[in-house]
Motif scaffolding. Structure first.
Motif, PDB file in Angstrom:
ATOM      1  N   ASN A   1       0.840  -1.192   0.000  1.00 37.80           N
ATOM      2  CA  ASN A   1       0.000   0.000   0.000  1.00 37.80           C
ATOM      3  C   ASN A   1       0.881   1.249   0.000  1.00 37.80           C
ATOM      4  O   ASN A   1       2.038   1.200   0.418  1.00 37.80           O
TER       5      ASN A   1
ATOM      6  N   GLU B   1       0.801   2.995  -9.770  1.00 36.12           N
ATOM      7  CA  GLU B   1       2.132   2.393  -9.824  1.00 36.12           C
ATOM      8  C   GLU B   1       2.218   1.131  -8.971  1.00 36.12           C
ATOM      9  O   GLU B   1       2.748   0.100  -9.407  1.00 36.12           O
ATOM     10  N   SER B   2       1.711   1.202  -7.736  1.00 37.18           N
ATOM     11  CA  SER B   2       1.802   0.031  -6.854  1.00 37.18           C
ATOM     12  C   SER B   2       0.911  -1.103  -7.336  1.00 37.18           C
ATOM     13  O   SER B   2       1.266  -2.284  -7.213  1.00 37.18           O
TER      14      SER B   2
ATOM     15  N   SER C   1      -5.971  -3.724  -9.824  1.00 37.49           N
ATOM     16  CA  SER C   1      -4.699  -4.125 -10.416  1.00 37.49           C
ATOM     17  C   SER C   1      -4.900  -4.823 -11.753  1.00 37.49           C
ATOM     18  O   SER C   1      -4.187  -4.542 -12.727  1.00 37.49           O
TER      19      SER C   1
END
Length: 244
Positions: A60, A65-66, A97
């Motif tokens: 987190n 990006e993550s 995602s």
């Protein structure tokens, strides 16, 4: 003294058990909710397949990006589900995602280690559920930031989902999303639904919305579909189609 040696014969029942379809489920290591939703639905509906979980690393906050970075570890995460054993289906369980990484990239990454497996992601399952249920226009509720929500909306639009409204809750930690109480989810759904929508989609495998679908539908007067419910339904559909 004479020792008698015997060969153990594998029973027909064991052979039949090995013939059951196998499903690998990749879940974020920060997700409190998907497994409990899945096990509850599996117990209620008793589908004819076996399932195996593995967790994948995520750091987190939830940013583009993550969330995109999770894709780099999909090959290994799939490989660690019954190593060197073929699976019928491998599922990547994360709506935001999967919508960012993309269908082709997810399939390539998973089939690098499980080459014979069919591949499904949550975002694909959501689109399939939308189409299977005959919805034309929907409202969308997400727990994400506007930046992440806009990327999810883009994925849905590219795949034929028409949205008449969207609301985001601007949360950046999926562990906090899992702690949202039922009354807050219902309140948000009531604020998010549009009169012209056929249904509302509530995004995020971490949000505990699947278990309260009847309560949300009673509150808004329209059908509800969620990330975890849609994923479970599509797994069942794909497994059934594999054997017809």
């Amino acid at each position: 003294m004479t020792i008698e040696s015997k060969k153990y014969q594998i029973s027909d029942a064991l052979s039949e058990r090995r013939d059951r379809p196998s499903v690998g489920l990749i879940v974020l290591n920060t997700d409190f909710t998907f497994e409990r939703d899945f096990v509850r639905m599996y117990t209620e509906q008793k589908p004819d397949y076996d399932f195996y979980f593995n967790r994948i690393y995520f750091a987190n906050p939830m940013t583009p990006e993550s969330l995109a970075a999770i894709g780099d570890d999909l090959t290994e995460a799939a490989a660690l589900i019954l190593p060197n054993y073929d699976l019928d289906l491998v599922v990547f369980n994360c709506t935001s995602s999967s919508s960012i990484v993309g269908d082709e990239a997810i399939e390539l990454a998973i089939q690098e280690s499980k080459p014979t497996a069919k591949v499904l992601s949550t975002s694909q399952a959501v689109v399939a559920n939308f189409k299977a249920r005959g919805f034309k226009k929907i409202s969308v509720l997400t727990p994400y930031s506007e930046e992440v929500s806009s990327l999810l909306r883009g994925y849905l639009e590219r795949n034929g989902v028409e949205m008449v409204s969207s609301m985001h809750m601007d949360m950046d930690d999926d562990r906090d999303v899992a702690m949202l109480p039922a009354d807050e989810i219902i309140k948000a759904a009531k604020a998010a639904i549009h009169n012209d929508a056929d249904a509302i989609f509530i995004s995020c495998t971490a949000m505990r919305s699947a278990e309260i679908i009847p309560e949300i539908e009673a509150a808004i007067g329209k059908p509800v579909f969620t990330s975890n419910q849609a994923t479970f339904d599509q797994i069942s559909n794909m497994i059934e189609n594999l054997h017809t």
